[in-house]
Scaffold this motif. Structure first.
Motif, mmCIF file in Angstrom:
data_model
loop_
_atom_site.group_PDB
_atom_site.id
_atom_site.type_symbol
_atom_site.label_atom_id
_atom_site.label_comp_id
_atom_site.label_asym_id
_atom_site.label_seq_id
_atom_site.Cartn_x
_atom_site.Cartn_y
_atom_site.Cartn_z
ATOM 1 N N UNK A 127 0.825 -1.214 0.000
ATOM 2 C CA UNK A 127 0.000 0.000 0.000
ATOM 3 C C UNK A 127 0.857 1.260 0.000
ATOM 4 N N UNK A 128 2.150 1.114 0.347
ATOM 5 C CA UNK A 128 3.019 2.299 0.349
ATOM 6 C C UNK A 128 3.984 2.308 -0.836
ATOM 7 N N UNK A 129 3.602 1.606 -1.896
ATOM 8 C CA UNK A 129 4.395 1.608 -3.141
ATOM 9 C C UNK A 129 3.508 2.092 -4.285
ATOM 10 N N UNK A 130 4.150 2.573 -5.373
ATOM 11 C CA UNK A 130 3.370 2.883 -6.587
ATOM 12 C C UNK A 130 2.512 1.657 -6.895
ATOM 13 N N UNK A 131 1.232 1.859 -7.248
ATOM 14 C CA UNK A 131 0.390 0.686 -7.505
ATOM 15 C C UNK A 131 1.020 -0.269 -8.524
ATOM 16 N N UNK A 132 1.016 -1.538 -8.200
ATOM 17 C CA UNK A 132 1.459 -2.575 -9.143
ATOM 18 C C UNK A 132 0.341 -3.587 -9.336
ATOM 19 N N UNK A 133 0.447 -4.340 -10.415
ATOM 20 C CA UNK A 133 -0.585 -5.301 -10.801
ATOM 21 C C UNK A 133 -1.908 -4.569 -11.034
ATOM 22 N N UNK A 134 -1.770 -3.324 -11.485
ATOM 23 C CA UNK A 134 -2.942 -2.472 -11.698
ATOM 24 C C UNK A 134 -3.160 -2.292 -13.198
ATOM 25 N N UNK A 135 -4.437 -2.335 -13.605
ATOM 26 C CA UNK A 135 -4.763 -2.161 -15.018
ATOM 27 C C UNK A 135 -4.450 -0.724 -15.434
ATOM 28 N N UNK A 136 -3.846 -0.581 -16.614
ATOM 29 C CA UNK A 136 -3.506 0.731 -17.170
ATOM 30 C C UNK A 136 -4.717 1.235 -17.938
ATOM 31 N N UNK A 137 -5.524 2.043 -17.273
ATOM 32 C CA UNK A 137 -6.735 2.577 -17.913
ATOM 33 C C UNK A 137 -6.387 3.845 -18.684
ATOM 34 N N UNK A 138 -5.875 3.641 -19.894
ATOM 35 C CA UNK A 138 -5.372 4.756 -20.697
ATOM 36 C C UNK A 138 -6.455 5.793 -20.956
ATOM 37 N N UNK A 139 -6.026 7.048 -20.925
ATOM 38 C CA UNK A 139 -6.877 8.182 -21.322
ATOM 39 C C UNK A 139 -8.120 8.372 -20.471
ATOM 40 N N UNK A 140 -8.223 7.676 -19.334
ATOM 41 C CA UNK A 140 -9.420 7.887 -18.502
ATOM 42 C C UNK A 140 -9.073 8.369 -17.097
ATOM 43 N N UNK A 141 -7.952 7.931 -16.537
ATOM 44 C CA UNK A 141 -7.581 8.332 -15.170
ATOM 45 C C UNK A 141 -6.109 8.706 -15.106
ATOM 46 N N UNK A 142 -5.773 9.464 -14.088
ATOM 47 C CA UNK A 142 -4.385 9.743 -13.718
ATOM 48 C C UNK A 142 -3.548 10.325 -14.865
ATOM 49 N N UNK A 143 -4.212 10.954 -15.828
ATOM 50 C CA UNK A 143 -3.501 11.564 -16.955
ATOM 51 C C UNK A 143 -2.734 10.558 -17.791
ATOM 52 N N UNK A 144 -3.193 9.303 -17.800
ATOM 53 C CA UNK A 144 -2.426 8.258 -18.499
ATOM 54 C C UNK A 144 -2.514 8.407 -20.016
ATOM 55 N N UNK A 145 -1.363 8.365 -20.654
ATOM 56 C CA UNK A 145 -1.300 8.512 -22.121
ATOM 57 C C UNK A 145 -1.836 7.244 -22.804
ATOM 58 N N UNK A 146 -2.233 7.351 -24.051
ATOM 59 C CA UNK A 146 -2.679 6.168 -24.811
ATOM 60 C C UNK A 146 -1.579 5.107 -24.880
ATOM 61 N N UNK A 147 -1.955 3.834 -24.876
ATOM 62 C CA UNK A 147 -0.970 2.752 -24.871
ATOM 63 C C UNK A 147 -0.148 2.694 -26.162
ATOM 64 N N UNK A 148 -0.678 3.251 -27.242
ATOM 65 C CA UNK A 148 0.090 3.204 -28.494
ATOM 66 C C UNK A 148 1.035 4.408 -28.650
ATOM 67 N N UNK A 149 1.194 5.197 -27.576
ATOM 68 C CA UNK A 149 2.115 6.338 -27.631
ATOM 69 C C UNK A 149 3.547 5.846 -27.825
ATOM 70 N N UNK A 150 4.220 6.373 -28.836
ATOM 71 C CA UNK A 150 5.638 6.035 -29.013
ATOM 72 C C UNK A 150 6.435 6.789 -27.952
ATOM 73 N N UNK A 151 7.126 6.035 -27.099
ATOM 74 C CA UNK A 151 7.755 6.623 -25.915
ATOM 75 C C UNK A 151 8.789 7.685 -26.285
ATOM 76 N N UNK A 152 9.603 7.401 -27.295
ATOM 77 C CA UNK A 152 10.688 8.336 -27.616
ATOM 78 C C UNK A 152 10.160 9.640 -28.219
ATOM 79 N N UNK A 153 8.887 9.633 -28.626
ATOM 80 C CA UNK A 153 8.321 10.847 -29.227
ATOM 81 C C UNK A 153 7.701 11.769 -28.184
ATOM 82 N N UNK A 154 7.644 11.320 -26.916
ATOM 83 C CA UNK A 154 7.042 12.166 -25.874
ATOM 84 C C UNK A 154 7.987 13.329 -25.580
#
Ligand code: HEC
Ligand code: HEC
Ligand code: HEC
Ligand code: HEC
Length: 311
Positions: free
Chosen positions: A181-208
């Motif tokens: 509970x005191x670590x960054x959430x793990x085993x958590x679903x990556x809900x892209x574009x809906x919560x926590x400002x998460x980028x789309x999964x198809x984002x090319x990392x080096x282009x950010x």
């Protein structure tokens, strides 16, 4: 006064380092291998330069059961089939039961992780970083050693620069414990574009673009790693990887420990956390493996965080 002096001295050292010694920083480009485990603290065999070495120079007399490296985590046969999930890949360690952990719970975005969600690669890391399971708790012992389903402690003795040390993670910094509970959430679903400002999964990392909001010195700091944003995936530094390549779990849609860390990558590209990178003479705690972070440049400018979170 003393404190001010210390701050002044360390500022001076940082300054000197930035100007004079930046060549100590390794530069990685695609497609360099994300290697170096043999010289890292994830080599627990007797040829290791760190824990396990009975001689401070490494390569000395054998202090424990094996010179092998991979066996502490992987085996080619008789792999651990785990709890309700299959522990991957080719996993050779005993692990704590998922039920012995306390999962993160529910995030602000409303995503919930419970113990039964705890995934294979997270259990894998925690099989040493839980502070409970011994380093030599393995299923298939080296060579003709016995196979023990689920793993058992092999009685190896571990040394740190000549002195016997404990067989499980005692360092408070590296021991994450069973409470997640005191670590960054793990085993958590990556809900892209809906919560926590998460980028789309198809984002090319080096282009950010991680630098244009920052002071211009960010473009050259750390050999320009902020501008490149290269991450290691599938064992290689990549300039084409997407966020999807960082996700794990049965449906490859979750953040696990290995989303951010590659346990084989002795990442020497992070100026902020180590100014020497000495493998042999440095004290075990001072020695750095770049925290095995997947990102070239580590978390410089919070580049790890801002890769997933558009914040
Ligand atoms: C400290 C534990 C540990 C050790 C030691 C270790 N590995 Fe791994 N390995 C892992 C974990 C955890 C994963 C899963 C990583 C992931 O999800 O990306 C993995 C994944 C892999 C993969 C597939 C993914 C990739 O990154 O290519 C290969 C191949 C691999 N290991 C080879 C090796 C070899 C060869 C050795 C010995 C030289 C070794 N490993 C030593 C923990 C370890
Ligand atoms: C076989 C046991 C084992 C496994 C499995 C293992 N580690 Fe480690 N790890 C260690 C040891 C031993 C150290 C060094 C401990 C020390 O110096 O006191 C270490 C150190 C580290 C460090 C600190 C490196 C630095 O630069 O300071 C990080 C970060 C880390 N591990 C992350 C992970 C992650 C993430 C995983 C899973 C992908 C993992 N470990 C799996 C044994 C393990
Ligand atoms: C979301 C990304 C992310 C995930 C997921 C993650 N880590 Fe880390 N971890 C980091 C970063 C970034 C650092 C460096 C923090 C710093 O600069 O102090 C770090 C540091 C560490 C350290 C060193 C601790 C310290 O403060 O010196 C250990 C050990 C570690 N991680 C293990 C793990 C394990 C085991 C897991 C899975 C339970 C995990 N990490 C999951 C990003 C992550
Ligand atoms: C691999 C992608 C990834 C990386 C890298 C990452 N995160 Fe996250 N983070 C997530 C996901 C997925 C969630 C869960 C969001 C949700 O569903 O609410 C999350 C949630 C969070 C939360 C909210 C937790 C809550 O209880 O609501 C914070 C704060 C956070 N991350 C901070 C960080 C920081 C700081 C870093 C860098 C050390 C980081 N993240 C790196 C994917 C990532």
């Amino acid at each position: 006064m003393k404190r001010n002096l210390a701050i002044a001295v360390s500022a001076l050292c940082l300054g000197l380092f930035a100007v004079g010694e930046s060549s100590a920083l390794d530069t990685y480009s695609a497609p360099d291998p994300a290697g170096g485990i043999a010289s890292s603290r994830h080599n627990l065999g007797s040829f290791s330069m760190h824990i396990g070495a009975s001689d401070p120079t490494g390569f000395g007399p054998v202090g424990l059961g094996t010179t092998e490296i991979c066996v502490f985590c992987h085996t080619p046969h008789h792999t651990n089939q785990g709890w309700t999930i299959t522990l991957t890949p080719m996993w050779n360690r005993g692990t704590s039961a998922p039920t012995s952990f306390t999962a993160y719970g529910t995030t602000i975005g409303g995503t919930t992780v419970v113990n039964s969600d705890i995934g294979s690669t997270t259990l894998a890391c925690l099989s040493c970083h839980d502070g409970v399971t011994t380093f030599d708790n393995i299923v298939n012992a080296p060579g003709k050693g016995l196979v023990v389903a689920g793993g058992s402690d092999r009685g190896f003795v571990f040394y740190d620069f000549g002195s016997p040390v404990s067989d499980f993670m005692t360092s408070s910094r590296l021991n994450l414990g069973l409470d997640l509970t005191n670590d960054h959430p793990v085993s958590i679903v990556y809900n892209a574009s809906t919560v926590a400002g998460l980028r789309p999964v198809n984002t090319t990392i080096s282009a950010i673009d991680l630098t244009s909001d920052l002071n211009t010195s960010a473009t050259t700091y750390d050999n320009g790693n902020m501008t490149k944003n290269l991450w290691a995936v599938k064992g290689f530094v990549s300039d084409t990887a997407t966020i999807a390549d960082l996700l794990r779990g049965p449906s490859n849609d979750r953040v696990e420990c290995s989303s951010c860390h590659d346990p084989h990558f002795n990442n020497k590209s992070w100026q902020e956390i180590d100014s020497t990178y000495s493998n042999v003479t440095a004290d075990q705690e001072a020695e750095s493996n770049g925290l095995f972070i997947r990102r070239v440049g580590g978390n410089t400018g919070s580049g790890v965080c801002r890769t997933c979170h558009e914040k």
